[in-house]
Scaffold this motif. Structure first.
Motif, mmCIF file in Angstrom:
data_model
loop_
_atom_site.group_PDB
_atom_site.id
_atom_site.type_symbol
_atom_site.label_atom_id
_atom_site.label_comp_id
_atom_site.label_asym_id
_atom_site.label_seq_id
_atom_site.Cartn_x
_atom_site.Cartn_y
_atom_site.Cartn_z
ATOM 1 N N VAL A 129 50.576 -19.317 -48.853
ATOM 2 C CA VAL A 129 51.341 -20.456 -47.767
ATOM 3 C C VAL A 129 50.679 -21.475 -47.465
ATOM 4 C CG1 VAL A 129 52.770 -20.386 -45.726
ATOM 5 C CG2 VAL A 129 53.044 -18.426 -47.241
ATOM 6 N N LYS A 130 49.374 -21.100 -46.970
ATOM 7 C CA LYS A 130 48.469 -22.183 -46.478
ATOM 8 C C LYS A 130 48.158 -23.335 -47.874
ATOM 9 C CE LYS A 130 45.111 -20.932 -43.719
ATOM 10 N NZ LYS A 130 44.247 -20.003 -43.264
ATOM 11 N N ALA A 131 48.043 -22.663 -49.004
ATOM 12 C CA ALA A 131 48.005 -23.614 -50.206
ATOM 13 C C ALA A 131 49.174 -24.664 -50.303
ATOM 14 C CB ALA A 131 47.586 -22.777 -51.190
ATOM 15 N N LEU A 132 50.439 -24.283 -49.715
ATOM 16 C CA LEU A 132 51.431 -25.253 -49.969
ATOM 17 C C LEU A 132 51.304 -26.450 -48.853
ATOM 18 C CD1 LEU A 132 54.301 -22.578 -50.284
ATOM 19 C CD2 LEU A 132 53.002 -24.208 -52.212
ATOM 20 N N PRO A 133 51.361 -27.874 -49.226
ATOM 21 C CA PRO A 133 51.098 -28.910 -48.162
ATOM 22 C C PRO A 133 52.327 -28.765 -47.234
ATOM 23 C CG PRO A 133 52.114 -29.618 -50.301
ATOM 24 C CD PRO A 133 51.992 -28.291 -50.622
ATOM 25 N N GLN A 134 52.000 -29.219 -46.121
ATOM 26 C CA GLN A 134 52.839 -29.501 -44.824
ATOM 27 C C GLN A 134 54.127 -30.035 -45.265
ATOM 28 O OE1 GLN A 134 50.188 -31.138 -41.927
ATOM 29 N NE2 GLN A 134 51.227 -33.109 -42.336
ATOM 30 N N TRP A 135 53.914 -31.251 -46.051
ATOM 31 C CA TRP A 135 55.361 -32.048 -46.404
ATOM 32 C C TRP A 135 56.384 -31.660 -47.141
ATOM 33 C CZ3 TRP A 135 50.636 -33.297 -48.677
ATOM 34 C CH2 TRP A 135 50.633 -33.219 -49.955
ATOM 35 N N LEU A 136 56.007 -30.166 -47.827
ATOM 36 C CA LEU A 136 57.071 -29.182 -48.356
ATOM 37 C C LEU A 136 57.489 -28.020 -47.394
ATOM 38 C CD1 LEU A 136 55.271 -28.839 -51.852
ATOM 39 C CD2 LEU A 136 57.163 -30.241 -51.119
ATOM 40 N N HIS A 137 57.856 -28.642 -46.400
ATOM 41 C CA HIS A 137 58.062 -27.461 -45.059
ATOM 42 C C HIS A 137 59.040 -26.652 -45.581
ATOM 43 C CE1 HIS A 137 58.175 -26.088 -41.367
ATOM 44 N NE2 HIS A 137 59.060 -26.554 -40.919
ATOM 45 N N ALA A 138 60.102 -26.997 -46.268
ATOM 46 C CA ALA A 138 61.277 -26.143 -46.538
ATOM 47 C C ALA A 138 60.655 -25.111 -47.567
ATOM 48 C CB ALA A 138 62.332 -26.911 -47.386
ATOM 49 N N LEU A 139 59.787 -25.393 -48.574
ATOM 50 C CA LEU A 139 59.244 -24.446 -49.413
ATOM 51 C C LEU A 139 58.238 -23.312 -48.561
ATOM 52 C CD1 LEU A 139 60.253 -26.380 -51.339
ATOM 53 C CD2 LEU A 139 58.206 -26.026 -52.707
ATOM 54 N N ARG A 140 57.583 -24.130 -47.755
ATOM 55 C CA ARG A 140 56.646 -23.313 -46.719
ATOM 56 C C ARG A 140 57.488 -22.101 -45.879
ATOM 57 N NH1 ARG A 140 51.296 -25.126 -45.263
ATOM 58 N NH2 ARG A 140 51.909 -24.306 -43.124
ATOM 59 N N LEU A 141 58.725 -22.597 -45.395
ATOM 60 C CA LEU A 141 59.322 -21.776 -44.613
ATOM 61 C C LEU A 141 59.920 -20.477 -45.316
ATOM 62 C CD1 LEU A 141 61.357 -23.937 -42.146
ATOM 63 C CD2 LEU A 141 59.623 -22.595 -41.595
ATOM 64 N N ALA A 142 60.467 -20.919 -46.467
ATOM 65 C CA ALA A 142 60.947 -19.789 -47.422
ATOM 66 C C ALA A 142 60.011 -18.752 -48.054
ATOM 67 C CB ALA A 142 61.471 -20.292 -48.919
ATOM 68 N N CYS A 143 58.643 -19.113 -47.704
ATOM 69 C CA CYS A 143 57.704 -17.991 -47.807
ATOM 70 C C CYS A 143 57.009 -17.563 -46.491
ATOM 71 C CB CYS A 143 56.248 -18.791 -48.704
ATOM 72 S SG CYS A 143 56.764 -19.240 -50.122
ATOM 73 N N ILE A 144 57.069 -18.423 -45.537
ATOM 74 C CA ILE A 144 56.647 -17.951 -44.139
ATOM 75 C C ILE A 144 57.507 -16.692 -43.609
ATOM 76 C CG2 ILE A 144 56.593 -18.604 -41.781
ATOM 77 C CD1 ILE A 144 55.432 -21.356 -42.853
ATOM 78 N N TRP A 145 58.899 -16.850 -43.880
ATOM 79 C CA TRP A 145 59.615 -15.804 -43.205
ATOM 80 C C TRP A 145 59.491 -14.497 -43.598
ATOM 81 C CZ3 TRP A 145 64.318 -19.818 -43.149
ATOM 82 C CH2 TRP A 145 64.309 -20.671 -42.066
ATOM 83 N N PRO A 146 59.549 -14.300 -44.904
ATOM 84 C CA PRO A 146 59.226 -12.979 -45.574
ATOM 85 C C PRO A 146 57.787 -12.690 -45.162
ATOM 86 C CG PRO A 146 59.483 -14.549 -47.390
ATOM 87 C CD PRO A 146 60.008 -15.083 -46.210
#
Length: 335
Positions: free
Chosen positions: A250-267
């Motif tokens: 998750v941390k390797a995904l940039p902050q501007w891809l917040h929707a992609l990050r959230l899709a991984c952060i929640w699970p």
């Protein structure tokens, strides 16, 4: 009846629907359909009424359908002898509509989905044929790779189709993607220990039990509770190792891809909290321990606001991991 892929997604998994429906358009549609295809595979592998031989045959048929070598209606016909009892069974009977929707996606996305879904389906068939024999941790990892690690690859390739930045980081992300899948699946194994035992499967390596002089079949015998909790600790330690790699993903995904990050952060965070309330908890051996709704709501709210920050994510991960759990909700397994 009109096919609604998102309604079917919510029926099969509210948790993953939450993540998938947050994604941008083509990524959302692709991963929704990929998830439904894998729910069909999972139903064929995991239902409790088919003998192994029939499961293997239907998984092989489903693989041929995904390859375009047989019509999806063949699966519907093969399942016509029994009324669908749950959402996964309903998904299997909607295979023609699922694949029709898939074939409307861009060809590159179709290819990513079909390659990994076919590989996973073939792996499930191999494990059904093999049976519940898991001597070593490596055998457990092999099973989890087929049902979850490959999903990590699929998700990452769809993300890479969408984002040039992700595409440039595939060398870093792909190994972590497998670990992410193994992390979530290890937590699923812990959550489902009792239920799986009651249907004849124990996903715990025999080597874990042997380390404390315990037979796997005695894991659920109250007379061996002390040893069983030691085995549970080994499983939670294993899950935690995989979850650390998932956090790195998750941390390797940039902050501007917040929707992609959230899709991984929640699970990820749901798994971290579930693990925290499962560690050394005898209730796990009696039924299924779950997070509270309030905890789920707080994770979604807080990460939506602050999940773009890796510093915040590190701290929140630690707090979920370390905070003493509220009294666990125990859902007793059926007899």
């Amino acid at each position: 009846m009109t096919f609604n892929q998102y309604a079917l997604l919510r029926a099969t998994s509210r948790t993953f629907a939450l993540s998938i429906e947050r994604l941008p358009g083509p990524v959302r549609e692709s991963l929704c359909l990929a998830y439904l295809i894998l729910r069909v595979s999972d139903f064929l592998e995991d239902n409790d009424y088919m003998p192994p031989e029939r499961k293997v045959a239907l998984l092989a048929l489903w693989d041929r359908i995904l390859a375009g070598a047989a019509p999806a209606e063949a699966l519907v016909a093969a399942l016509a002898d029994r009324e669908p009892e749950d959402a996964d069974a309903q998904a299997a009977r909607q295979a023609p509509a699922i694949l029709a929707a898939l074939h409307r996606l861009p060809p590159a996305l179709q290819n990513h989905i079909l390659v990994h879904c076919r590989n996973s389906t073939q792996g499930m068939a191999r494990w059904v044929s093999r049976g519940p024999d898991i001597p070593q941790e490596g055998d457990m990892d092999d099973y989890m790779h087929e049902v979850a690690g490959r999903v990590g690859y699929l998700v990452t390739e769809v993300f890479a189709w969408y984002s040039g930045f992700v595409r440039s980081k595939l060398g870093v992300l792909m190994p972590l993607a497998r670990e992410f899948g193994l992390a979530l699946q290890t937590v699923n194994v812990i959550r489902g220990l009792r239920k799986d035992y009651e249907r004849g499967w124990i996903y715990v390596p025999e080597s874990f039990c042997a380390a404390v002089d315990l037979r796997r079949t005695d894991l659920f015998d109250p007379a061996y509770q002390l040893q069983a909790l030691q085995v549970l600790d080994m499983l939670t330690d294993k899950a935690e190792r995989h979850l650390r790699s998932a956090l790195a993903y998750v941390k390797a995904l940039p902050q501007w891809l917040h929707a992609l990050r959230l899709a991984c952060i929640w699970p990820l965070l749901f798994a971290v909290r579930t693990l925290a309330i499962s560690r050394h908890n005898v209730s796990v051996l009696m039924g299924e321990v779950k997070m509270t709704r309030e905890e789920v709501t707080a994770i979604v709210r807080d990460s939506t606001l602050f999940g773009w920050s890796n510093r915040w994510l590190d701290d929140y991960y630690r707090r979920l991991h370390d905070t003493a759990p509220a009294p666990a909700r125990l859902v007793r397994a059926s007899k």
